[in-house]
Write an enzyme that holds these catalytic residues in place. Sequence first.
Site: not given
Ligand code: NDP
Ligand code: 8X3
Length: 254
Positions: A141, A154
Site C-alpha cells: 500500500s 495499519y
Molecule cells: P476488500 O475488503 O474488498 O477485500 C479484502 C479481501 O481480503 C477479502 O477477500 C477478504 O476475504 C480477505 N481477507 C481479509 N481478512 C482475511 C483473513 N483473515 N483470512 C482470509 N482472507 C481475508 O479490500 P481490498 O480488495 O481493497 O484489499 C485487498 C488488499 O489491498 C489488502 O491487503 C489491502 O490492505 C490492500 N490495499 C487496499 C487499498 C484500498 O484503498 N482499497 C489500497 C492499498 C492496499 P474474507 O473477508 O472473505 O475472508
Molecule cells: C489503503 C490505502 O491510504 O487508506 O492501503 O492506507 S490507505
Amino acid sequence: MNTKTAFITGTTSGFGVAIANRLALLGYNIIITGRRRERLDKVADEVRSHYGVEVLPLCFDVRDRDACRQAVDSLPERWQQIDLLINNAGLAAGATPIQEGDMDDWERMIDTNVKGLLYISRFVIPLMVRRKSGHIINISSIAGVEVYPSGNVYCATKHAVNAITKGMRIDLLKENIKVSSIAPGAAETEFSLVRYHGDQDKADAVYKGIVPLNAEDIADTVEFIITRPPHVNINDILLTPVRQANTYLFNRDN
Ligand code: NDP
Ligand code: 8X3
C-alpha cells in the site's frame, strides 16, 4: 500450451476478485481463498463459466497457521505447480490515534497483513523452490511507504510487507523466483467499510469528491507485472488516483 497456476489470497471481494478474473482471462487456472464460503463459491462458479479455466476454492482464515498449512498440503499434485502467488488478503481495522487504539484491531491487522502473508508464503514458496520457478506479488500500500495521522498500525503492517518483500527478493535470488509488490493509493472496494466497522457514511467519505482507483486498475498492474519478459522483474509499483498526492493530501471537489 502449458497452463499456468496462480494462488490468490483474499478473493471474495475487491482487488482479489478482479485479479482472479484477469488471470483467468489470461488462461491461468486459479486457487482462490477467503473466509466467506458463499462468496468464494460464487466467484469460482462465475470464473469457471466465463473463462473455462479450472478454479479451486479454499475457504480458510489466513490468521490460522494450521489452516494455511492444511490448505497448501491438501493441494492435489497438479495444483502444486504454483507459478504465481498473490498475497492480497488484508485489511485495515479502525483509524484512531495511537493512544486511543483498539488492541483487538491491532491484532487483526498484524495477524492478517503480516503473519497471514508470512504463513501462506512459507508454505507455498517451497513448492516454487522445488521447481526453481515462480513469481510472488505482495499487495502492499502507499501506507507502506508513508505514515498518515491515525494510520499508525495499519501503516506499520504495510511497512512490514515491504520489508518482507525485500527479504524475499534477497533470499529467493538464487531460486529463479521473481518477487514484486504493488502499492495502491485510495481504491474503492470494501476496504473502507471494513476499516470503519460497517459504517457506510464514513466509508463513502474516503472517496468523496475524487475519482478513486478501482479493482480493475490493480488487475491491470498485475497483468503488466506478469507479462514482462523472463529476464525482467518489476520490483515495486506505486499507483494513486490523479487526485491523490500522498497518503493524506487529496484534491477533492467540494
Ligand atoms: P476488500 O475488503 O474488498 O477485500 C479484502 C479481501 O481480503 C477479502 O477477500 C477478504 O476475504 C480477505 N481477507 C481479509 N481478512 C482475511 C483473513 N483473515 N483470512 C482470509 N482472507 C481475508 O479490500 P481490498 O480488495 O481493497 O484489499 C485487498 C488488499 O489491498 C489488502 O491487503 C489491502 O490492505 C490492500 N490495499 C487496499 C487499498 C484500498 O484503498 N482499497 C489500497 C492499498 C492496499 P474474507 O473477508 O472473505 O475472508
Ligand atoms: C489503503 C490505502 O491510504 O487508506 O492501503 O492506507 S490507505
